[in-house]
Design an enzyme around this catalytic site. Structure first.
Site, PDB file in Angstrom:
ATOM      1  N   GLY A 138      58.332  65.061  71.332  1.00 32.20           N
ATOM      2  CA  GLY A 138      58.938  64.470  72.524  1.00 32.20           C
ATOM      3  C   GLY A 138      59.221  62.992  72.352  1.00 32.20           C
ATOM      4  CB  CYS A 175      55.044  74.599  65.563  1.00 28.47           C
ATOM      5  SG  CYS A 175      54.755  73.794  67.123  1.00 28.47           S
ATOM      6  CE  LYS A 196      52.309  78.996  64.434  1.00 32.18           C
ATOM      7  NZ  LYS A 196      52.098  78.658  65.827  1.00 32.18           N
ATOM      8  CB  ALA A 238      50.282  51.214  71.495  1.00 30.08           C
ATOM      9  NE  ARG A 258      37.222  80.698  79.867  1.00 32.51           N
ATOM     10  CZ  ARG A 258      37.539  79.552  80.415  1.00 32.51           C
ATOM     11  NH1 ARG A 258      36.602  78.654  80.632  1.00 32.51           N
ATOM     12  NH2 ARG A 258      38.778  79.281  80.748  1.00 32.51           N
ATOM     13  N   GLY A 280      41.772  76.025  74.108  1.00 32.54           N
ATOM     14  CA  GLY A 280      42.677  75.199  74.900  1.00 32.54           C
ATOM     15  C   GLY A 280      42.817  73.791  74.342  1.00 32.54           C
ATOM     16  CG  HIS A 290      71.568 103.322  64.013  1.00 31.70           C
ATOM     17  ND1 HIS A 290      70.296 103.504  64.522  1.00 31.70           N
ATOM     18  CD2 HIS A 290      71.754 104.283  63.073  1.00 31.70           C
ATOM     19  CE1 HIS A 290      69.746 104.530  63.902  1.00 31.70           C
ATOM     20  NE2 HIS A 290      70.598 105.015  63.023  1.00 31.70           N
ATOM     21  CD  GLU A 300      69.043 101.320  66.699  1.00 33.14           C
ATOM     22  OE1 GLU A 300      70.032 101.919  67.131  1.00 33.14           O
ATOM     23  OE2 GLU A 300      68.555 101.540  65.570  1.00 33.14           O
TER      24      GLU A 300
HETATM   25  P1  NDP Z   1      45.222  78.888  75.260  1.00 41.12           P
HETATM   26  O1  NDP Z   1      45.309  78.281  76.601  1.00 41.12           O
HETATM   27  O2  NDP Z   1      46.332  79.721  74.766  1.00 41.12           O
HETATM   28  O3  NDP Z   1      43.906  79.798  75.200  1.00 41.12           O
HETATM   29  C1  NDP Z   1      42.643  79.244  75.451  1.00 41.12           C
HETATM   30  C2  NDP Z   1      41.589  80.312  75.285  1.00 41.12           C
HETATM   31  O4  NDP Z   1      40.322  79.698  75.334  1.00 41.12           O
HETATM   32  C3  NDP Z   1      41.614  81.373  76.355  1.00 41.12           C
HETATM   33  O5  NDP Z   1      41.265  82.593  75.771  1.00 41.12           O
HETATM   34  C4  NDP Z   1      40.544  80.899  77.342  1.00 41.12           C
HETATM   35  O6  NDP Z   1      39.865  81.961  77.962  1.00 41.12           O
HETATM   36  C5  NDP Z   1      39.571  80.190  76.435  1.00 41.12           C
HETATM   37  N1  NDP Z   1      38.929  79.020  77.028  1.00 41.12           N
HETATM   38  C6  NDP Z   1      39.534  78.033  77.724  1.00 41.12           C
HETATM   39  N2  NDP Z   1      38.632  77.108  78.093  1.00 41.12           N
HETATM   40  C7  NDP Z   1      37.441  77.502  77.627  1.00 41.12           C
HETATM   41  C8  NDP Z   1      36.128  76.978  77.688  1.00 41.12           C
HETATM   42  N3  NDP Z   1      35.876  75.849  78.332  1.00 41.12           N
HETATM   43  N4  NDP Z   1      35.137  77.673  77.087  1.00 41.12           N
HETATM   44  C9  NDP Z   1      35.389  78.825  76.455  1.00 41.12           C
HETATM   45  N5  NDP Z   1      36.616  79.369  76.363  1.00 41.12           N
HETATM   46  C10 NDP Z   1      37.616  78.728  76.943  1.00 41.12           C
HETATM   47  O7  NDP Z   1      44.875  77.681  74.271  1.00 41.12           O
HETATM   48  P2  NDP Z   1      45.055  77.454  72.700  1.00 41.12           P
HETATM   49  O8  NDP Z   1      43.984  76.501  72.341  1.00 41.12           O
HETATM   50  O9  NDP Z   1      45.149  78.745  71.970  1.00 41.12           O
HETATM   51  O10 NDP Z   1      46.452  76.728  72.611  1.00 41.12           O
HETATM   52  C11 NDP Z   1      46.709  75.558  73.392  1.00 41.12           C
HETATM   53  C12 NDP Z   1      48.154  75.518  73.831  1.00 41.12           C
HETATM   54  O11 NDP Z   1      48.969  75.178  72.716  1.00 41.12           O
HETATM   55  C13 NDP Z   1      48.706  76.844  74.339  1.00 41.12           C
HETATM   56  O12 NDP Z   1      48.454  77.020  75.700  1.00 41.12           O
HETATM   57  C14 NDP Z   1      50.164  76.745  74.020  1.00 41.12           C
HETATM   58  O13 NDP Z   1      50.818  76.167  75.103  1.00 41.12           O
HETATM   59  C15 NDP Z   1      50.213  75.841  72.817  1.00 41.12           C
HETATM   60  N6  NDP Z   1      50.452  76.633  71.583  1.00 41.12           N
HETATM   61  C16 NDP Z   1      51.625  77.301  71.459  1.00 41.12           C
HETATM   62  C17 NDP Z   1      51.881  78.069  70.337  1.00 41.12           C
HETATM   63  C18 NDP Z   1      53.155  78.831  70.249  1.00 41.12           C
HETATM   64  O14 NDP Z   1      54.090  78.500  70.970  1.00 41.12           O
HETATM   65  N7  NDP Z   1      53.259  79.850  69.383  1.00 41.12           N
HETATM   66  C19 NDP Z   1      50.912  78.174  69.246  1.00 41.12           C
HETATM   67  C20 NDP Z   1      49.715  77.435  69.477  1.00 41.12           C
HETATM   68  C21 NDP Z   1      49.493  76.694  70.609  1.00 41.12           C
HETATM   69  P3  NDP Z   1      40.375  82.742  79.267  1.00 41.12           P
HETATM   70  O15 NDP Z   1      41.868  82.847  79.211  1.00 41.12           O
HETATM   71  O16 NDP Z   1      39.707  84.061  79.189  1.00 41.12           O
HETATM   72  O17 NDP Z   1      39.927  81.942  80.420  1.00 41.12           O
END
Ligand code: NDP
Length: 449
Positions: free
Chosen positions: A16, A48, A51, A116, A200, A264, A438, A443
């Site tokens: 960004g 990205c 990965k 910064a 969780r 997250g 096809h 398809e």
């Molecule tokens: P996500 O938000 O996708 O998933 C987080 C996972 O961690 C969920 O399963 C959640 O559980 C769990 N979780 C969240 N907080 C806690 C906590 N405090 N303790 C234990 N478990 C927890 O996060 P990611 O880290 O995988 O990715 C971050 C962001 O990066 C994504 O949201 C996405 O926007 C971006 N990203 C995009 C990609 C793509 O476009 N291909 C690839 C990688 C990242 P539950 O849901 O059960 O609450």
């Protein structure tokens, strides 16, 4: 004499920040960008791009096995060198990093390789101690992995470190069941690690369609990934033999060689001085902005993951473009967050756009769902028992497609084109009227029942 040192001072040179700075400079603004680590940000340096290259590398494990059924003489045991892949990926990251730097400097933006901090509505202090002024300040500092603070959490890694490992861990435990967890579970599983994924709750990829994510769960389990649900981290301990023992609620302890947190990502707003400048940050640490990406200080804007709107690279890029055009080219426009396509680069990948079936049922009076549950031709010959699933969600009143969700080989490549149709507001009838190409997997999009 100019009132300020710069027209725009951007903090953070990720996707960004780079787009906003380059475009603002091309509109004639005097621009500086501060970056404390490497130009390119999460996407290019530790997200990205590297990965996706690992995903490609991992997929060869299946391709090599499948090749035998297609007549190729492939030895039963093929050696894989993690170090070769890792170092080649780094080379590519270095190349893109240089391209990003050149893009900025070729447009006249100055790169300042320093941290910064905001010290006022128009003032920024650099790590070296120098203070500079700017008419506008743009916060584009991204996000960072969230690590639950359990005992021994410092023994674990995050996706940041996963790219730098000395070797593929024999046994890895991944905490979380979102994007990063499922992508890396697939990668390490293909490289031969024993993978345990704990979460969780019992929901993986919460925002994806339930049938699509159930299919990924089923295929991932079939491939040997062990899922443990309703498992909250209690702690990590180093054992006498140098391994890691993980304790969690509801399950026995698990001994592994590596623990990775994918729970997250949190906005990078710490030590940025935003409070001093009067910029509001929400309870998750995200910079609060309006539809123009403006904070409640008129001269300070924020874009990308630091605002926690939609943590996706193409969104950060669009927010950067919209900001630069609006502020520096008198061409006001906002980002449209409707029908944004997204993908999970798992094995196999998932892709989706628009409403899931349950969201549509909550939102609309009547909903029609069409599906195609098929075994790709290549998988049939390869004796690979993996089925693809495509789902189209339509408004029952007028047939308009409100969501499209897929799991199967190349799903993200196929969905990008189909997302145009969803964005354009086409109906199921438009897909029915289109002749199938096809034989292809795509398809199935025009053959759904
Ligand atoms: P996500 O938000 O996708 O998933 C987080 C996972 O961690 C969920 O399963 C959640 O559980 C769990 N979780 C969240 N907080 C806690 C906590 N405090 N303790 C234990 N478990 C927890 O996060 P990611 O880290 O995988 O990715 C971050 C962001 O990066 C994504 O949201 C996405 O926007 C971006 N990203 C995009 C990609 C793509 O476009 N291909 C690839 C990688 C990242 P539950 O849901 O059960 O609450």
């Amino acid at each position: 004499m100019a009132k300020y040192d710069y027209d725009l001072f951007t903090i953070g040179a990720g996707s960004g920040g780079v787009r906003a700075s380059r475009v603002a400079a091309s509109h004639g603004a005097k621009v500086a960008v501060a970056e404390e680590y490497r130009v390119g940000g999460t996407c290019v340096i530790r997200g990205c791009v590297p990965k996706k290259l690992l995903v490609y590398g991992a997929h060869f494990a299946e391709d090599l096995k499948d090749a035998k059924r297609f007549g190729w003489d492939v030895p039963d045991r093929c050696d894989f060198s993690w170090a070769t892949l890792r170092d080649n990926v780094f080379e590519e990251v270095d190349r893109i990093n240089s391209v990003y730097r050149e893009t900025l400097t070729n447009h006249g933006a100055e790169i300042i390789d320093e941290r910064a901090e905001v010290v006022g509505p128009h003032e920024v202090k650099l790590a070296s101690g120098k203070t500079v002024t700017a008419k506008y300040i743009l916060i584009a500092t991204g996000a960072t992995p969230h690590v639950p603070q359990c005992p021994g959490h410092e023994l674990g890694i995050t996706s940041n470190e996963a790219f730098h490992l000395d070797d593929v861990p024999k046994r890895i435990l991944i905490a979380g069941a979102g994007y990063i967890a499922n992508e890396f579970a697939g990668i390490f599983n293909e490289f031969g690690s024993t993978v345990t994924l704990i979460n969780r709750t019992d929901v993986i990829l919460r925002n994806y369609d339930h049938q699509i994510r159930d299919r990924l769960l089923q295929i991932s389990m079939m491939k040997g990934i062990d899922f443990k649900f309703h498992a909250e981290f209690r702690g990590i301990e180093k054992t006498k033999n140098g391994c890691l023992s993980v304790s969690m609620t509801g399950h026995e302890d698990v001994e592994v060689d590596c623990v990775m947190f994918a729970t997250g990502r949190v906005p990078n707003t710490g030590r940025l001085g935003l409070d001093k400048a009067g910029v509001t940050v929400d309870d998750k640490g995200a910079v609060v902005v309006d539809d123009w990406s403006k904070t409640d200080v008129d001269s300070i804007y924020a874009i990308g993951d630091v605002t926690n709107r939609m943590q996706l690279t193409p969104i950060a890029i669009r927010e950067g473009q919209a900001f630069a055009d609006t502020v520096f080219n008198d061409d006001p426009h906002q980002v449209d967050y409707e029908n944004v396509p997204a993908a999970v680069f798992s094995h196999p990948p998932i892709a989706g756009v628009g409403m899931t079936e349950s969201k549509a049922k909550e939102t609309l009076g009547s909903v029609k769902v069409y599906t195609s549950d098929f075994r790709p031709m290549k998988n049939v010959l390869a004796n690979r028992n993996e089925r693809g699933l495509y789902k189209m969600i339509c408004d029952g009143e007028n047939g308009k497609i409100v969501g499209l969700h897929m799991i199967g080989p190349e799903a993200p490549e196929i969905l990008q084109a189909a997302a145009v149709a969803v964005k354009a507001g086409l109906t199921k009838q438009a897909f029915d009227d289109t002749v199938a190409l096809h034989p292809s997997m795509a398809e199935e999009l025009v053959l759904m029942k």
